[in-house]
Design a protein around this motif. Structure first.
Motif, PDB file in Angstrom:
ATOM      1  N   GLU A 199      66.283  77.244  93.877  1.00  0.00           N
ATOM      2  CA  GLU A 199      67.149  77.961  92.942  1.00  0.00           C
ATOM      3  C   GLU A 199      67.269  77.211  91.615  1.00  0.00           C
ATOM      4  O   GLU A 199      67.271  77.822  90.540  1.00  0.00           O
ATOM      5  N   THR A 200      67.371  75.878  91.684  1.00  0.00           N
ATOM      6  CA  THR A 200      67.558  75.078  90.471  1.00  0.00           C
ATOM      7  C   THR A 200      66.239  74.657  89.829  1.00  0.00           C
ATOM      8  O   THR A 200      66.239  73.993  88.794  1.00  0.00           O
ATOM      9  N   HIS A 201      65.118  75.017  90.451  1.00  0.00           N
ATOM     10  CA  HIS A 201      63.796  74.744  89.870  1.00  0.00           C
ATOM     11  C   HIS A 201      62.967  76.037  89.929  1.00  0.00           C
ATOM     12  O   HIS A 201      61.919  76.087  90.584  1.00  0.00           O
ATOM     13  N   PRO A 202      63.429  77.075  89.246  1.00  0.00           N
ATOM     14  CA  PRO A 202      62.874  78.425  89.443  1.00  0.00           C
ATOM     15  C   PRO A 202      61.430  78.608  89.007  1.00  0.00           C
ATOM     16  O   PRO A 202      60.750  79.493  89.515  1.00  0.00           O
ATOM     17  N   ASN A 203      60.954  77.795  88.107  1.00  0.00           N
ATOM     18  CA  ASN A 203      59.603  77.994  87.579  1.00  0.00           C
ATOM     19  C   ASN A 203      58.629  76.906  88.019  1.00  0.00           C
ATOM     20  O   ASN A 203      57.540  76.772  87.453  1.00  0.00           O
ATOM     21  N   GLU A 204      59.024  76.151  89.034  1.00  0.00           N
ATOM     22  CA  GLU A 204      58.188  75.037  89.469  1.00  0.00           C
ATOM     23  C   GLU A 204      57.400  75.390  90.726  1.00  0.00           C
ATOM     24  O   GLU A 204      57.920  76.018  91.646  1.00  0.00           O
ATOM     25  N   SER A 205      56.162  74.950  90.746  1.00  0.00           N
ATOM     26  CA  SER A 205      55.276  75.176  91.885  1.00  0.00           C
ATOM     27  C   SER A 205      55.462  74.048  92.889  1.00  0.00           C
ATOM     28  O   SER A 205      55.548  72.876  92.508  1.00  0.00           O
ATOM     29  N   GLY A 206      55.550  74.400  94.199  1.00  0.00           N
ATOM     30  CA  GLY A 206      55.783  73.348  95.180  1.00  0.00           C
ATOM     31  C   GLY A 206      55.240  73.666  96.558  1.00  0.00           C
ATOM     32  O   GLY A 206      54.960  74.816  96.898  1.00  0.00           O
ATOM     33  N   GLN A 258      46.183  80.530 100.413  1.00  0.00           N
ATOM     34  CA  GLN A 258      45.791  79.383  99.606  1.00  0.00           C
ATOM     35  C   GLN A 258      45.522  79.789  98.171  1.00  0.00           C
ATOM     36  O   GLN A 258      45.992  79.148  97.225  1.00  0.00           O
ATOM     37  N   ASP A 259      44.766  80.880  97.985  1.00  0.00           N
ATOM     38  CA  ASP A 259      44.443  81.351  96.636  1.00  0.00           C
ATOM     39  C   ASP A 259      45.694  81.809  95.890  1.00  0.00           C
ATOM     40  O   ASP A 259      45.822  81.574  94.676  1.00  0.00           O
ATOM     41  N   ASP A 260      46.597  82.482  96.600  1.00  0.00           N
ATOM     42  CA  ASP A 260      47.841  82.928  95.954  1.00  0.00           C
ATOM     43  C   ASP A 260      48.616  81.747  95.397  1.00  0.00           C
ATOM     44  O   ASP A 260      49.207  81.831  94.309  1.00  0.00           O
ATOM     45  N   PHE A 261      48.610  80.642  96.140  1.00  0.00           N
ATOM     46  CA  PHE A 261      49.320  79.461  95.665  1.00  0.00           C
ATOM     47  C   PHE A 261      48.563  78.784  94.528  1.00  0.00           C
ATOM     48  O   PHE A 261      49.146  78.442  93.488  1.00  0.00           O
ATOM     49  N   ILE A 262      47.268  78.594  94.697  1.00  0.00           N
ATOM     50  CA  ILE A 262      46.470  77.897  93.684  1.00  0.00           C
ATOM     51  C   ILE A 262      46.511  78.622  92.343  1.00  0.00           C
ATOM     52  O   ILE A 262      46.623  77.999  91.285  1.00  0.00           O
ATOM     53  N   ASP A 306      42.709  71.575  94.664  1.00  0.00           N
ATOM     54  CA  ASP A 306      42.723  71.066  93.296  1.00  0.00           C
ATOM     55  C   ASP A 306      43.720  71.889  92.478  1.00  0.00           C
ATOM     56  O   ASP A 306      43.351  72.800  91.738  1.00  0.00           O
ATOM     57  N   LYS A 307      44.985  71.578  92.631  1.00  0.00           N
ATOM     58  CA  LYS A 307      46.043  72.254  91.871  1.00  0.00           C
ATOM     59  C   LYS A 307      46.861  71.181  91.178  1.00  0.00           C
ATOM     60  O   LYS A 307      47.521  70.368  91.827  1.00  0.00           O
TER      61      LYS A 307
END
Length: 541
Positions: free
Chosen positions: A227-234, A274-278, A296-297
């Motif tokens: 919620e506090t990192h809404p635009n971060e990939s993890g 995997q592709d959706d995340f990458i 490789d992300k």
């Protein structure tokens, strides 16, 4: 610096210069010398063998343990204009024959292959007539019985290499290797005068943090973090498929852009996830440790471990998938005592196919040691970065001031008398029981198991009822490190008295550093969020 090497680097990989260690390894290989490189995740290991493979005559064979890793690497190489192929069980026999024929004719510069494939008659026939300049062993720690992912099939690699004409170069790469594993790799692969390059394990941009939470608290923590990192990939790693599926469903109901990945899913669904995340179609991926190798992300801003991994090597490799772009990233481990039991159960069901009794016992011994080291990381109050670096044999100095422990306030508790009661309890139990029963006895727990074994009549029963379970776990962990207690190995480890002579000295003090209490993560806390709170009411453990 070789002008042609830099031109090749720029042309095929788009980089104007090398990262630390890369040029030394590339030049070593191009000079015809064997190489062993230990470089952290994200340091660019693949370029170290892919670039010289382009400049050497003939073919480079890359031995790799995972099908998905091979496929991703070959796809990326082909997209860069480099002719590459893979040989593994995802292909039909006719496809394999066709690929090997093309490779023998020089159609490919790089061929990825599973280690088991090297033993087949057909691959041997191909290798006998092909010009092979180099054999690269990726994830080389798999060759050592002291490594965290020992694979007996890796031991056969040298047999394959010794049958090849022309004495090809051998290069070996891994992100995680202790001194013992490093020496094992060089010995088993019979590396000749190798250039051993260790670039160091420290990733300064990564912030390490451990949170002691129960299952429900873990769910709330993850909800708050996303919620506090809404635009971060993890990436969120879980120990079991069940945990992956449960947490995935919860986050999905919250409206989080999430996908999942584990070995129980079909190849096609895993590939899509995997592709959706990458490609940033999903913000978060929840996965078992089957996910991530070779991914490789660069923009992964956080890696959260929902459960404690089974070893520091696994944790370092998985956490290291954060911040590959060099920008700040967080590596957060959510720890509960149940995680230790989960890890022991998973290790107890480990596949030992292909190993003899002595090998199995060696692996079990190492697994137990690694688990204790990993639990120590979760329990330590010292600098987390220094703990990691020490576990890989690196000299450390001042605390890093860039981890959760360095930024945490703590208080000191004199638990000398408590330590003597712990030893007394272990003695009364005659070293037959584990940590949970020792702690339960000292706390005066009403559990039926304690009555069954007669612990409720012990002199030590309830003597430390004023302490918390967490306090006693910290104490016992420190006493194990100090040698006062011995914790046996295996799924059902027990506590026994160690060398307790010093405890008899009136000047001996056992001081425990304890974190000052932070605000509790409440499972009933009201959140200012558009997420649906009710789906976080159940534990995922």
């Amino acid at each position: 610096m070789n002008k042609n090497t830099l031109e090749t680097l720029k042309k095929y990989f788009g980089y104007a210069s090398f990262r630390e260690g890369q040029e030394r390894i590339v030049n070593t290989i191009l000079s015809g010398r064997d190489a062993l490189a230990i470089m952290p995740t994200g340091a660019g290991k693949s370029i170290c063998y892919q670039l010289p493979a382009l400049m050497l005559p003939g073919i480079t064979i890359v031995v790799s343990p995972l099908i998905s890793l091979m496929q991703d690497q070959v796809k990326a190489l082909n997209a860069a204009g480099i002719r590459a192929a893979y040989i593994n069980s995802s292909l039909t026999e006719s496809q394999i024959s066709k690929a090997l024929n093309y490779a023998a004719q020089g159609a490919y510069k790089i061929v990825y292959v599973a280690p088991e494939r090297l033993e087949t008659w057909e691959f041997g026939q191909f290798a006998a007539r092909a010009e092979i300049s180099m054999v690269t062993v990726d994830e080389a720690h798999c060759i050592s019985q002291w490594g965290q992912d020992f694979r007996p099939s890796y031991l056969k690699i040298i047999d394959f290499v010794e049958q090849l004409p022309g004495n090809p170069i051998i290069s070996a790469f891994t992100a995680t290797a202790t001194e013992v594993v490093k020496n094992d790799i060089a010995r088993i692969l019979k590396l000749k005068n190798p250039n051993v390059v260790v670039t160091g394990f420290d990733r300064e941009n990564l912030y390490y943090q451990v949170e002691h939470l129960t299952g429900k608290q873990k769910d709330i923590f993850i909800q708050n973090y996303i919620e506090t990192h809404p635009n971060e990939s993890g990436i969120i790693y879980c120990a079991t498929r069940k945990n992956v599926d449960t947490l995935y469903e919860k986050l999905l109901k919250q409206g989080v852009s999430v996908t999942r990945y584990h070995a129980g899913m079909s190849n096609d669904i895993r590939k899509k996830s995997q592709d959706d995340f990458i490609y940033d179609r999903a913000q978060v991926v929840i996965a078992t440790n089957a996910f991530g190798m070779g991914i490789d992300k660069s923009n992964v801003r956080f890696v959260i471990h929902y459960n404690m991994p089974q070893s520091m090597e696994n944790y370092y490799q998985e956490a290291g998938r954060a911040g590959r772009d060099g920008e700040p990233a967080k590596c957060i481990l959510l720890f509960s005592t149940q995680d230790v039991m989960i890890s022991k159960l998973l290790l107890g069901s480990k596949d030992f196919e292909g190993m003899d009794f002595q090998e199995i016992e060696q692996v079990k011994h190492q697994d137990s040691r690694r688990l204790q080291l990993m639990e120590g990381y979760c329990m330590t109050t010292s600098c987390l970065r220094n703990y990691i670096l020490k576990s890989f044999g690196e000299t450390t100095h001042q605390p890093c001031d860039n981890c959760g422990n360095c930024h945490q306030e703590f208080e000191e508790l004199d638990m000398t008398l408590d330590a003597k009661w712990v030893v007394g309890c272990i003695t009364e139990m005659r070293g037959r029981y584990g940590q949970a029963l020792v702690i339960g006895t000292l706390l005066g727990s009403k559990k039926a198991r304690l009555k069954d074994i007669g612990a409720t009549s012990y002199n030590c029963y309830g003597q430390l009822e004023n302490r918390t379970e967490a306090d006693l776990r910290l104490l016992i962990s420190q006493m194990i490190r100090m040698g006062y207690i011995i914790q046996t190995e295996g799924e059902y480890s027990v506590l026994r008295a160690g060398n307790i002579a010093d405890l008899q000295n009136k000047n001996t003090k056992i001081i425990i550093k304890k974190f000052k209490e932070k605000e509790k993560i409440s499972t009933t806390k009201k959140h200012k969020t558009s997420f649906k709170k009710d789906s976080f009411s159940a534990s995922a453990e």
